[in-house]
Design a protein around this motif. Structure first.
Motif, PDB file in Angstrom:
ATOM      1  N   ALA A 272       1.654   9.207  -6.053  1.00  0.00           N
ATOM      2  CA  ALA A 272       2.072  10.573  -5.734  1.00  0.00           C
ATOM      3  C   ALA A 272       3.193  11.059  -6.641  1.00  0.00           C
ATOM      4  O   ALA A 272       3.314  12.252  -6.916  1.00  0.00           O
ATOM      5  CB  ALA A 272       2.518  10.642  -4.276  1.00  0.00           C
TER       6      ALA A 272
ATOM      7  N   LEU B 281       0.824  -1.212   0.000  1.00  0.00           N
ATOM      8  CA  LEU B 281       0.000   0.000   0.000  1.00  0.00           C
ATOM      9  C   LEU B 281       0.856   1.259   0.000  1.00  0.00           C
ATOM     10  O   LEU B 281       0.549   2.227  -0.702  1.00  0.00           O
ATOM     11  CB  LEU B 281      -0.950  -0.014   1.198  1.00  0.00           C
TER      12      LEU B 281
ATOM     13  N   VAL C 220       0.837   4.138  -2.928  1.00  0.00           N
ATOM     14  CA  VAL C 220       0.616   5.561  -2.630  1.00  0.00           C
ATOM     15  C   VAL C 220       1.777   6.394  -3.158  1.00  0.00           C
ATOM     16  O   VAL C 220       1.570   7.442  -3.793  1.00  0.00           O
ATOM     17  CB  VAL C 220       0.415   5.778  -1.112  1.00  0.00           C
TER      18      VAL C 220
END
Length: 70
Positions: free
Chosen positions: A26, A18, A22
């Motif tokens: 980003a 995870l 992310v």
């Protein structure tokens, strides 16, 4: 709650995945398709440059030593 090491590892791997997702989102997503080809070309050029700079006789076995080994 966590009964054994398997549960702990599963949670750690899930968390790491995870975090990776992310960070990838980003930073603009997955690398472009040509990035791997660019990296391969850079590595190939580095290897060729390395072998071009090696003296020709660096791996040569002296003739006398070669004759003794036969």
């Amino acid at each position: 709650m966590l009964k054994n090491n398997r549960d702990k590892v599963l949670i750690a791997v899930t968390f790491a995945f995870l975090v990776f997702m992310v960070l990838a989102a980003a930073m603009g997503g997955w690398p472009r398709a040509g990035a791997a080809a660019d990296s391969q070309q850079i590595i190939q050029q580095a290897v060729f440059a390395y072998y071009e700079r090696i003296p020709d006789d660096i791996y040569k076995i002296p003739e006398a030593e070669f004759k003794e080994a036969r």
